[in-house]
Design a protein around this motif. Structure first.
Motif, PDB file in Angstrom:
ATOM      1  N   ALA A  52       0.845  -1.206   0.000  1.00  0.00           N
ATOM      2  CA  ALA A  52       0.000   0.000   0.000  1.00  0.00           C
ATOM      3  C   ALA A  52       0.876   1.251   0.000  1.00  0.00           C
ATOM      4  CB  ALA A  52      -0.929  -0.011   1.215  1.00  0.00           C
ATOM      5  N   GLU A  65       9.861   3.247   7.002  1.00  0.00           N
ATOM      6  CA  GLU A  65       9.501   1.846   7.229  1.00  0.00           C
ATOM      7  C   GLU A  65      10.213   1.322   8.480  1.00  0.00           C
ATOM      8  OE1 GLU A  65       7.526  -0.745   6.106  1.00  0.00           O
ATOM      9  OE2 GLU A  65       8.617  -1.890   7.626  1.00  0.00           O
ATOM     10  N   ALA A  66       9.412   0.675   9.353  1.00  0.00           N
ATOM     11  CA  ALA A  66       9.964   0.177  10.628  1.00  0.00           C
ATOM     12  C   ALA A  66      10.995  -0.934  10.411  1.00  0.00           C
ATOM     13  CB  ALA A  66       8.824  -0.337  11.507  1.00  0.00           C
ATOM     14  N   ARG A 103       3.908  -7.541   4.505  1.00  0.00           N
ATOM     15  CA  ARG A 103       3.401  -8.917   4.556  1.00  0.00           C
ATOM     16  C   ARG A 103       3.622  -9.689   3.258  1.00  0.00           C
ATOM     17  NH1 ARG A 103      -2.398  -7.559   6.122  1.00  0.00           N
ATOM     18  NH2 ARG A 103      -1.661  -5.408   6.109  1.00  0.00           N
ATOM     19  N   HIS A 124       0.999 -16.422  -2.240  1.00  0.00           N
ATOM     20  CA  HIS A 124       0.045 -15.351  -2.550  1.00  0.00           C
ATOM     21  C   HIS A 124      -0.522 -15.611  -3.939  1.00  0.00           C
ATOM     22  CE1 HIS A 124       2.017 -13.166   0.691  1.00  0.00           C
ATOM     23  NE2 HIS A 124       1.160 -12.179   0.573  1.00  0.00           N
ATOM     24  N   LEU A 125      -1.827 -15.613  -4.033  1.00  0.00           N
ATOM     25  CA  LEU A 125      -2.456 -15.799  -5.333  1.00  0.00           C
ATOM     26  C   LEU A 125      -2.959 -14.460  -5.856  1.00  0.00           C
ATOM     27  CD1 LEU A 125      -3.318 -17.801  -7.487  1.00  0.00           C
ATOM     28  CD2 LEU A 125      -5.464 -18.120  -6.271  1.00  0.00           C
ATOM     29  N   LEU A 181       7.426   4.510  13.604  1.00  0.00           N
ATOM     30  CA  LEU A 181       6.565   5.624  14.025  1.00  0.00           C
ATOM     31  C   LEU A 181       5.910   5.243  15.348  1.00  0.00           C
ATOM     32  CD1 LEU A 181       5.306   8.385  13.289  1.00  0.00           C
ATOM     33  CD2 LEU A 181       3.379   7.115  12.314  1.00  0.00           C
ATOM     34  N   ASP A 223      -4.455  -2.415   3.263  1.00  0.00           N
ATOM     35  CA  ASP A 223      -5.490  -3.359   2.818  1.00  0.00           C
ATOM     36  C   ASP A 223      -6.735  -3.341   3.698  1.00  0.00           C
ATOM     37  OD1 ASP A 223      -4.421  -4.631   5.029  1.00  0.00           O
ATOM     38  OD2 ASP A 223      -4.058  -6.545   4.023  1.00  0.00           O
ATOM     39  N   ILE A 254      -3.317  -8.296  -1.947  1.00  0.00           N
ATOM     40  CA  ILE A 254      -2.359  -7.450  -2.658  1.00  0.00           C
ATOM     41  C   ILE A 254      -3.125  -6.419  -3.483  1.00  0.00           C
ATOM     42  CG2 ILE A 254      -0.769  -7.548  -4.635  1.00  0.00           C
ATOM     43  CD1 ILE A 254       0.296 -10.184  -3.423  1.00  0.00           C
TER      44      ILE A 254
END
Ligand SMILES: Cc1cc2nc3c(=O)[nH]c(=O)nc-3n(C[C@H](O)[C@H](O)[C@H](O)COP(=O)(O)OP(=O)(O)OC[C@H]3O[C@@H](n4cnc5c(N)ncnc54)[C@H](O)[C@@H]3O)c2cc1C
Length: 430
Positions: A18, A37-38, A45, A63-64, A234, A405, A415
């Motif tokens: 995202a 980004e952490a 994911r 992942h499909l 954050l 998401d 996704i």
């Protein structure tokens, strides 16, 4: 930069798909973007990494993606990575591991080309023991109200239920049909199966999802001046007078200028934590729905006759993906599986036995190495109650927007949903 547009920086927090999708769309419009980004890697994911036990690169889970996922395809095209995903024919192979190992039942659902689904009328192409009228009942999902689950919306518990609706709901919604929102399942069907074969072709990433969806985006953004700051956690957003004024990171504050904008592309549990002070009433859905993947490295790749994606029924395993000499097995809606160090030791042999049977390998065939990966926060609560809590991308802070998401995309936690949420957030940032 487009005329009339603010000249400040857009701070995007969270470099999952995202956040990456938001960044790509904003950079296309000439905006200055900083992604925070952490983790020490982007992708969230959806990532690829080298596993020392298997000595292979693996994805964190299968992942499909289907060819009807238009936002994912547009994103791949934008970052120049369309060629990193390979379209498969819309043929879906299944095996039912009933009680008798000598009689595992196998079939393939083979959709025809063109929009009219005449495959439903061809007994050899449709699911065994089902009739045309069974399929027509699927339209009930389209008219189900927001409060209905898949099980409440669909009548009948015959072969189509056990061989289609249950595996489809588990795969698409990561939730049993008794809990999953009927509207979310319809959203998937509307954009894929209901449009015909051309929209249902699985897209596979032979080199790993990270090499298709993440690395090319990071490179594309970097080449255009966007900054990716890794390892930045954050902790909180500080708000004042209806605006976000400071982003409090673990390693220091980012004070926002009047033209700066913020997009939080975080999972719900993190969002709730960081917005506690600035937006105290915020109440996104929970995100503690688990997916377990078990990976086996084999002595040699499974025979070519084994489908690249195989649905498995009457088993703990739900889907088996093969990539070279690694097969990976997905167990969706796996909260009750209770995977920890102890249970994993029992689970791996049990899942291997199912996998061996499903792949048609001889009894006694073993694997070289195995790994289990439990994603405790794989998806948000996709029951009707959870869906009702999805957040809109605009917030009460005029310069702060949401992506991810779990925001209200109308799509499940996928996704496609993540990427589309990014398109939408980017469009709102003026
Ligand atoms: C095992 C598994 C299988 C899946 N299967 C499928 C599938 O078959 N098909 C499909 O389409 N989808 C699938 N999904 C879902 C898909 O992966 C997600 O919907 C998508 O990746 C979510 O992207 P996102 O950017 O919204 O969230 P995320 O990927 O969670 O990104 C959020 C980012 O924010 C970062 N972050 C969190 N907190 C902070 C903080 N405080 N400060 C800074 N950064 C922070 C995180 O590290 C992360 O990188 C699956 C997911 C999993 C886990």
């Amino acid at each position: 930069m487009a005329e009339g547009m603010a000249e400040g920086t857009v701070h995007i927090v969270g470099a999952g798909l995202a956040g990456l999708s938001t960044a790509v769309r904003l950079v296309e419009r000439g905006r200055r973007v900083v992604l925070h980004e952490a983790n020490r890697f982007a992708g969230g994911r959806c990532r690829t990494f080298h596993d020392p036990r298997l000595e292979r690169e693996i994805d964190n889970g299968n992942h499909l993606i289907l060819s009807g996922n238009r936002s994912s395809r547009a994103y791949l095209a934008a970052i120049g990575a369309s060629g990193r995903m390979v379209e498969q024919p819309a043929r879906f192979a299944f095996v039912d591991l009933g009680a008798d190992p000598a009689n595992d039942r196998r079939w393939t659902v083979a959709m025809n080309r063109g929009a009219l689904p005449w495959w439903i009328a061809a007994p050899g192409r449709r699911i065994p023991d089902t009739g045309i009228t069974d399929y027509l009942a699927g339209v009930r999902l389209a008219i189900a109200g927001p409060g209905k689950t898949v099980a409440e919306a669909l009548p009948g518990r015959g072969p189509l239920w056990t061989r289609f609706w249950v595996p489809l709901t588990l795969a698409a919604i990561n939730t049993t049909p008794e809990r999953a929102s009927a509207q979310l399942l319809w959203a998937v069907l509307r954009e894929t199966f209901a449009r015909g074969e051309r929209y249902c072709r699985p897209l596979l990433a032979p080199g790993g999802l990270g090499h298709a969806l993440v690395e090319p985006a990071v490179a594309w953004l970097g080449a255009r001046g966007a900054e990716l700051r890794l390892g930045r956690v954050l902790r909180a957003v500080e708000g004042q007078g209806g605006h976000a004024v400071t982003l409090r990171f673990a390693d220091g504050d980012e004070v926002l200028g009047p033209d700066d904008r913020v997009v939080l592309a975080l999972p719900p549990s993190r969002l709730r934590a960081v917005l506690r002070q600035a937006l105290p009433g915020i109440d996104p859905p929970d995100d503690a729905c688990t997916i377990v993947n078990v990976f086996f490295r084999l002595a040699e790749p499974p025979p070519e006759s084994v489908a690249p994606i195989l649905g498995v029924l009457s088993s703990t395993a739900h889907w088996i993906f093969r990539r070279g000499d690694v097969v990976s097995v997905t167990v969706s809606a796996a909260d009750a599986l209770g995977v920890d160090g102890h249970t994993s030791e029992k689970l791996i042999p049990a899942i291997w036995e199912e996998t061996r049977r499903a792949l048609g390998l001889a009894a006694g065939t073993s694997y070289l190495a195995a790994r289990i990966n439990k994603e405790r926060r794989a998806t948000f609560d996709q029951s009707p109650a959870g869906v009702a809590k999805r957040l809109q991308p605009r917030t009460a802070l005029t310069n702060l927007f949401l992506a991810g998401d779990a925001t209200d995309t109308g799509l499940p936690a996928t996704i496609e949903g993540a990427i589309r949420s990014g398109e939408r957030a980017a469009a709102l940032v003026e």
